[in-house]
Each structure stands twice: as structure tokens, then as C-alpha cells.
Design a protein around this motif. Structure first.
Motif, mmCIF file in Angstrom:
data_model
loop_
_atom_site.group_PDB
_atom_site.id
_atom_site.type_symbol
_atom_site.label_atom_id
_atom_site.label_comp_id
_atom_site.label_asym_id
_atom_site.label_seq_id
_atom_site.Cartn_x
_atom_site.Cartn_y
_atom_site.Cartn_z
ATOM 1 N N UNK A 89 0.850 -1.321 0.052
ATOM 2 C CA UNK A 89 0.212 -0.015 -0.012
ATOM 3 C C UNK A 89 0.805 1.295 0.014
ATOM 4 N N UNK A 90 2.088 1.121 0.634
ATOM 5 C CA UNK A 90 2.541 2.452 0.792
ATOM 6 C C UNK A 90 3.372 2.845 -0.558
ATOM 7 N N UNK A 91 3.750 1.854 -1.142
ATOM 8 C CA UNK A 91 4.402 1.842 -2.595
ATOM 9 C C UNK A 91 3.323 2.165 -3.726
ATOM 10 N N UNK A 92 2.185 2.164 -3.304
ATOM 11 C CA UNK A 92 0.884 2.727 -4.341
ATOM 12 C C UNK A 92 0.231 1.390 -4.917
ATOM 13 N N UNK A 93 0.332 0.226 -4.287
ATOM 14 C CA UNK A 93 -0.359 -0.848 -4.546
ATOM 15 C C UNK A 93 -1.858 -1.105 -3.623
ATOM 16 N N UNK A 94 -2.571 -2.063 -3.836
ATOM 17 C CA UNK A 94 -3.698 -2.358 -3.274
ATOM 18 C C UNK A 94 -3.809 -3.576 -2.550
ATOM 19 N N UNK A 95 -5.000 -3.548 -1.553
ATOM 20 C CA UNK A 95 -5.185 -4.865 -1.055
ATOM 21 C C UNK A 95 -6.602 -5.476 -1.727
ATOM 22 N N UNK A 96 -6.628 -6.522 -1.989
ATOM 23 C CA UNK A 96 -7.781 -7.075 -2.619
ATOM 24 C C UNK A 96 -8.520 -8.223 -1.588
ATOM 25 N N UNK A 97 -7.743 -8.978 -1.013
ATOM 26 C CA UNK A 97 -8.406 -9.873 -0.099
ATOM 27 C C UNK A 97 -7.333 -10.225 1.066
ATOM 28 N N UNK A 98 -8.026 -10.397 2.086
ATOM 29 C CA UNK A 98 -7.267 -10.450 3.338
ATOM 30 C C UNK A 98 -6.660 -9.561 4.060
ATOM 31 N N UNK A 99 -5.426 -9.875 4.763
ATOM 32 C CA UNK A 99 -4.787 -11.035 5.142
ATOM 33 C C UNK A 99 -5.896 -11.985 6.036
ATOM 34 N N UNK A 100 -5.380 -13.654 5.570
ATOM 35 C CA UNK A 100 -6.550 -14.577 6.230
ATOM 36 C C UNK A 100 -5.635 -15.779 6.419
ATOM 37 N N UNK A 101 -5.873 -16.302 7.395
ATOM 38 C CA UNK A 101 -5.060 -17.685 7.889
ATOM 39 C C UNK A 101 -5.926 -18.868 7.062
ATOM 40 N N UNK A 102 -5.082 -19.699 6.683
ATOM 41 C CA UNK A 102 -5.482 -20.945 5.990
ATOM 42 C C UNK A 102 -5.273 -22.077 6.888
ATOM 43 N N UNK A 103 -6.155 -22.519 8.006
ATOM 44 C CA UNK A 103 -5.778 -23.535 8.648
ATOM 45 C C UNK A 103 -4.724 -23.462 9.246
ATOM 46 N N UNK A 104 -3.704 -24.324 9.524
ATOM 47 C CA UNK A 104 -2.254 -24.270 9.970
ATOM 48 C C UNK A 104 -1.318 -24.136 8.974
ATOM 49 N N UNK A 105 -1.877 -24.105 7.631
ATOM 50 C CA UNK A 105 -0.753 -24.174 6.790
ATOM 51 C C UNK A 105 0.146 -22.769 6.510
ATOM 52 N N UNK A 106 -0.663 -21.563 6.959
ATOM 53 C CA UNK A 106 -0.062 -20.172 6.315
ATOM 54 C C UNK A 106 -0.939 -18.909 6.469
ATOM 55 N N UNK A 107 -0.633 -17.795 6.029
ATOM 56 C CA UNK A 107 -1.425 -16.725 6.051
ATOM 57 C C UNK A 107 -1.143 -15.934 4.801
ATOM 58 N N UNK A 108 -2.275 -15.468 3.979
ATOM 59 C CA UNK A 108 -2.238 -15.237 2.752
ATOM 60 C C UNK A 108 -2.913 -13.719 2.546
#
Length: 253
Positions: A89-108
Motif C-alpha cells: 500500500x505504501x508503494x502505491x499498490x492495493x489490497x484485494x483479499x485478506x490477510x487471512x489464515x489458512x488452517x495451520x498452513x499459513x497466512x495469505x
């Protein structure tokens, strides 16, 4: 030197959003020899992991929105998804989804650069990402196609700390001295029967023979955007589409 395993800032996973996971299973198994396994848990939503041997290399997922086009999404590894979203976001991009945890696998999180090119961020926990790179049937390259190369050259090194190795022919992305992808400018004067390609990340999968693999894709219901071509001083490449129109590349490493 090329990237050979998931590393912070580098590509770690690729995922296909498709209207028919079963069609994707059949097509990519014929093309790459992938062995797909669908997560049986209802909360997994039909998420399917494809393997080469025992190694996970890619995934298929149903489309989540009616207006979502079939497409491959490249994920980049980060040690802190929330912090990386802030950097985007600071560099001019945008967030579309999340951040979200995926079970115990990770966060995306799913984000886009200032030109609209979509990619994912992955913070590993139990799952680090692809178990192989550069072998036949696995991710071998990730190419950003953009109409704003100057913007991309400012954005991605700021967000990920990438270095850039440019020649008069091509721009390579590197992380910790290892190459993993490149940048191709979308030219305004490109002519095609198809609509002009929007900015996006295109995964390239390694194959032993590009011409044979392209013929296999055509026979399995896909088509080609760029026929098998020898890159001067580089590999053979082709850009294909699967039966639902999702574009991807193949190359000889």
C-alpha cells in the motif's frame, strides 16, 4: 543462478482459479503429469493440490466471484504478510483479499501493484510452498507483463528488496542473487484478434520439449497465444491457454 526453493521475496506457489476443477485436473495431468488431490474438508472449498511425484507444485481452486476470470496467480513468500501488505500500500499498490489464515498452513493476502497486476503474499507455517522448481512440470519462471515498466521497477524492489539485472533485450528479477523471473512491457502497438492483455503475472512451467508440450496442450483442449519460439540466446518458450482460457507459459530451462 536460479531460485531453487521458496525464499523470502521469491515466488513460492502458483494457484489456478477455474470454473471447473475437474477439467483442470484432466488437462494439466495430460500436459505435465500432475497428480491432483482434492482436500475433502467442506471448509476447504474444493481446493486441489497437484504434485509431481510426492512434491506439491501447484493448486486448483474454484472461482469465488461471478466476475472472476480464470487465471493463474503467483504467490511470493514473506515472513510477515501484514507488514508486506503495508509495504504494498505504501508503494502505491492495493489490497484485494485478506490477510487471512489458512488452517495451520499459513497466512495469505491477495494484492495488486499500481498497474493492476494481481499477485499473492504467503507467510508459511506448516506449508512452505512448492516442493520443486525448474524440473519438468514445475514452476520455472514468473514474468510480469506490464504497461508501466518504470513503475514496476520502482514498486517491486521497494516491496520485496529485489535486484534487477537488465540487458537491452530483457529485464530479470533476482532475490538474494538468484534469478526467478522477468519483466515484459506490453506494447501499445501489439495487434491481435484477442483483446489487449491486461497487466499481470504469467507463470512459466518447465518442460523437456516445448513443441511436444504445446501439441499436447492443443490435443487436450487448450490453445496457444504464442507458438513455440526460440529466444535468442535463451530457451524455447510458448504461451498457452487452458480449456477455460487461463494463460500460462512453458519453457525449457
Amino acid at each position: 543462478m536460479k531460485l531453487t526453493e521458496p525464499a523470502p521475496g521469491g515466488p513460492c506457489w502458483v494457484e489456478l482459479g477455474t470454473p471447473d476443477v475437474d477439467v483442470a485436473k484432466t488437462f494439466y495431468a495430460a500436459l505435465f503429469g500432475w497428480r491432483p488431490t482434492t482436500d475433502p474438508r467442506p471448509e476447504a472449498g474444493g481446493y486441489t493440490v497437484a504434485r509431481v511425484g510426492e512434491d506439491p507444485v501447484a493448486a486448483f481452486s474454484p472461482l469465488y466471484r461471478a466476475d472472476q476470470p480464470p487465471a493463474w496467480t503467483v504467490s511470493f513468500a514473506t515472513e510477515d504478510v501484514d507488514g508486506a501488505v503495508g509495504a504494498v500500500r505504501s508503494a502505491g499498490g492495493s489490497l484485494l483479499t485478506g490477510p487471512t489464515d489458512v488452517f495451520d498452513q499459513g497466512r495469505f493476502a491477495v494484492v495488486a501493484d499500481p498497474s493492476g497486476a494481481v499477485f499473492s503474499l504467503w507467510q508459511a507455517r506448516a506449508f512452505a510452498g512448492a516442493g520443486r522448481f525448474n524440473d519438468p512440470g514445475t514452476l520455472g519462471w514468473a514474468e510480469l507483463r506490464t504497461d508501466s515498466p518504470a513503475g514496476a521497477l520502482a514498486f517491486y524492489p521497494t516491496v520485496f528488496g529485489w535486484t534487477v539485472d537488465s540487458t537491452d533485450r530483457y529485464t530479470h528479477w533476482c532475490v538474494d542473487g538468484a534469478e526467478f523471473g522477468g519483466l515484459k512491457e506490453i506494447q501499445d502497438d501489439e495487434t491481435s484478434e484477442e483483446p489487449r492483455t491486461p497487466p499481470g503475472w504469467l507463470p512459466y512451467f518447465s518442460v523437456t520439449d516445448v513443441e511436444t508440450a504445446a501439441a499436447t496442450a492443443l490435443g487436450a483442449g487448450g490453445d496457444q497465444l504464442v507458438p513455440p519460439t526460440a529466444v535468442p540466446g535463451g530457451p524455447w518458450v510458448a504461451v498457452l491457454r487452458d480449456p477455460y482460457g487461463a494463460p500460462f507459459g512453458i519453457h525449457t530451462p
